[in-house]
Design a protein around this motif. Structure first.
Motif, mmCIF file in Angstrom:
data_model
loop_
_atom_site.group_PDB
_atom_site.id
_atom_site.type_symbol
_atom_site.label_atom_id
_atom_site.label_comp_id
_atom_site.label_asym_id
_atom_site.label_seq_id
_atom_site.Cartn_x
_atom_site.Cartn_y
_atom_site.Cartn_z
ATOM 1 N N ALA A 296 1.253 8.701 8.764
ATOM 2 C CA ALA A 296 1.029 7.830 9.926
ATOM 3 C C ALA A 296 1.286 6.363 9.587
ATOM 4 O O ALA A 296 0.821 5.472 10.301
ATOM 5 N N PHE A 297 2.028 6.086 8.528
ATOM 6 C CA PHE A 297 2.155 4.718 8.019
ATOM 7 C C PHE A 297 2.917 3.803 8.971
ATOM 8 O O PHE A 297 2.653 2.600 9.040
ATOM 9 N N ALA A 298 3.871 4.352 9.716
ATOM 10 C CA ALA A 298 4.609 3.530 10.691
ATOM 11 C C ALA A 298 3.737 3.389 11.943
ATOM 12 O O ALA A 298 3.892 4.115 12.922
ATOM 13 N N ARG A 299 2.808 2.442 11.905
ATOM 14 C CA ARG A 299 1.765 2.343 12.930
ATOM 15 C C ARG A 299 2.302 2.078 14.330
ATOM 16 O O ARG A 299 1.677 2.418 15.327
ATOM 17 N N GLU B 244 0.822 -1.214 0.000
ATOM 18 C CA GLU B 244 0.000 0.000 0.000
ATOM 19 C C GLU B 244 0.858 1.267 0.000
ATOM 20 O O GLU B 244 0.393 2.336 -0.424
ATOM 21 N N PHE B 245 2.099 1.137 0.456
ATOM 22 C CA PHE B 245 3.003 2.291 0.582
ATOM 23 C C PHE B 245 3.205 2.994 -0.771
ATOM 24 O O PHE B 245 2.889 4.191 -0.909
ATOM 25 N N PRO B 246 3.699 2.301 -1.811
ATOM 26 C CA PRO B 246 3.854 2.982 -3.111
ATOM 27 C C PRO B 246 2.527 3.345 -3.765
ATOM 28 O O PRO B 246 2.447 4.336 -4.496
ATOM 29 N N VAL B 247 1.475 2.545 -3.498
ATOM 30 C CA VAL B 247 0.174 2.848 -4.121
ATOM 31 C C VAL B 247 -0.375 4.170 -3.592
ATOM 32 O O VAL B 247 -0.914 4.985 -4.352
#
Length: 473
Positions: A139-142, A99-102
């Motif tokens: 906030a991706f690094a949960r 999901e990161f690059p998307v």
């Protein structure tokens, strides 16, 4: 309706959906493949932008011209660098999720829509697509409190800015009777027809857009989000959205409201001066290099706004050249920051660079090139970016603004040169881990461009000139 004008955006959005399906089917082993597919999508979109026709489509909602083409190619290049910079970081920090690059891809689609928007509603659509994707990325690094905090702060303050922008759009629509830039421009050809309510609406629109580019006094989110977000996202946030935001602000101010230059020019001048002053002074006391880069970006936005305040084609050309040089030196700096890893742990303190010239001369040289360029020292690219900006201000008779820009550049040079002093003259500490190939390639490529820009500026200046001629000033 000429739908092919939006072909780069359509292709990129479809690529994103394809990568999303691929990632779901190959869960756990698809991060690198999805990242490379995303970079490929950016390259394909850039080719389509360059080869695509100019014109207006979707009933006046969307326009392609030399200005949008220049800004889109720069946005796509910056986004591609952001994805490449994330490869090694995601491996070490356990963020290898497709999901990161998307999310970066869809944020970029939003930016492309912003750049081509010629209606206040398509402007808002692109802006929110970009913003919503970046809220999640921040906030991706949960598992990290700092990252969650950064995402929440950005979301709350971004929602406030969106409210200001929508309120401004509603006022403009209410008092002018249209949202199309062309019709607004015709209706406001005589500045005496501009009511007080319309001017207030324009101010609210400027406030909403100023938040998106982190200009003072709407900058309060920037240091915390830059520090808390995953470092590749900070690099992405500091390049591509800035280009799209500045391009959007230029189009909005010059295209529909160009005849009201006297009314909005002073607002831009004040925002520019405050951004340059805060960016120069607040960074001096920073010990965390990501926070320093946050204040540095605020200052650089202040310099870019000088070109808009000049209200001329030379000013628009200066803005585009400045953003071009800014993308290269900012992406290169973050490549160097991502290389600050010792025993597998990311480091962010300026003191961690102590004596780097003796343990890693190549990385030290790259850092020095980017710091000198950001300080505006010749012959590096940053100097030429400022040269075109200040020249445009002087040609428009804005001597005071140009002088303030030069003085704040001198102040800002202190904290950039302080980093070089730490690298070359302080006692050496333990060496960093070996630099990954992806970071080395980005750092070396951007350093070469930054150093030798003065040798081949002609094609870039000509492209910026052609882009600026889109606007009648």
């Amino acid at each position: 309706m000429n739908w092919t004008l939006a072909l780069p955006e359509i292709v990129l959005a479809c690529t994103g959906m394809g990568i999303l399906v691929f990632g779901v089917l190959r869960r756990g082993e698809s991060f690198t493949t999805c990242s490379m597919l995303t970079v490929g999508g950016f390259l394909l979109a850039a080719v389509l932008v360059i080869a695509g026709p100019a014109g207006q489509g979707y009933n006046g909602l969307f326009t392609t011209d030399n200005f949008s083409a220049f800004a889109k190619v720069l946005v796509l290049f910056a986004a591609a660098l952001g994805v490449i910079l994330s490869l090694d970081y995601a491996e070490h920090e356990n963020l290898r999720r497709f999901e990161f690059p998307v999310l970066m891809l869809y944020a970029t689609v939003g930016m492309l829509v912003m750049v081509s928007a010629t209606n206040l509603m398509s402007l808002y659509l692109g802006l929110e697509l970009q913003s919503l994707s970046i809220y999640v990325l921040a906030a991706f690094a949960r598992d990290e409190l700092r990252s969650a905090e950064a995402g929440l702060k950005y979301f709350v303050l971004g929602s406030l800015a969106s409210g200001l922008l929508l309120y401004g759009i509603s006022l403009v629509y209410g008092f002018a009777g249209s949202m199309e830039f062309a019709k607004l421009g015709q209706a406001l050809a005589d500045p005496t027809h501009a009511s007080a309510g319309l001017i207030v609406g324009i101010v609210f629109i400027v406030a909403g857009l100023a938040f998106k580019i982190s200009a003072v006094p709407f900058h309060m989110w920037t240091p915390d989000v830059y520090e808390g977000a995953p470092t590749p996202i900070t690099a992405f946030l500091g390049t591509a959205p800035k280009v799209a935001g500045i391009a959007l602000l230029v189009r909005v101010m010059v295209s529909p409201f160009g005849h009201l230059l006297g009314q909005w020019q002073q607002v831009i001048v004040v925002v520019s001066v405050l951004s340059m002053l805060l960016g120069s002074l607040a960074a001096i006391g920073q010990s965390n290099i990501k926070r320093l880069m946050a204040y540095s970006s605020i200052g650089h936005i202040g310099y870019a706004l000088i070109g808009l305040a000049a209200g001329s084609q030379a000013g628009v050309r200066g803005v585009l050249i400045y953003m071009l040089t800014y993308v290269f030196m900012n992406a290169g700096t973050f490549a160097c920051i991502l290389a600050m890893r010792r025993r597998g742990r990311m480091l962010e303190q300026i003191s961690d660079l102590s004596g780097l010239a003796r343990t890693d001369p190549g990385l030290a040289l790259a850092f020095a090139i980017f710091m000198f360029s950001m300080a505006g020292i010749p012959p590096f690219a940053g100097f030429w970016g400022k040269y075109f900006i200040f020249t445009a201000a002087v040609q428009s008779g804005m001597w005071a603004l140009a002088v303030i820009g030069v003085l704040t550049s001198v102040i800002g040079a202190y904290y950039y040169i302080r980093i070089i002093k730490v690298i070359y003259f302080d006692a050496a500490v333990e060496a960093f881990d070996p630099c990954p190939a992806s970071l080395s390639v980005v750092a070396a490529g951007t350093a070469l461009f930054t150093t030798f820009f003065f040798v081949f500026p002609a094609p870039f200046v000509a492209a910026a000139e052609a882009a600026a001629k889109v606007f009648v000033l």
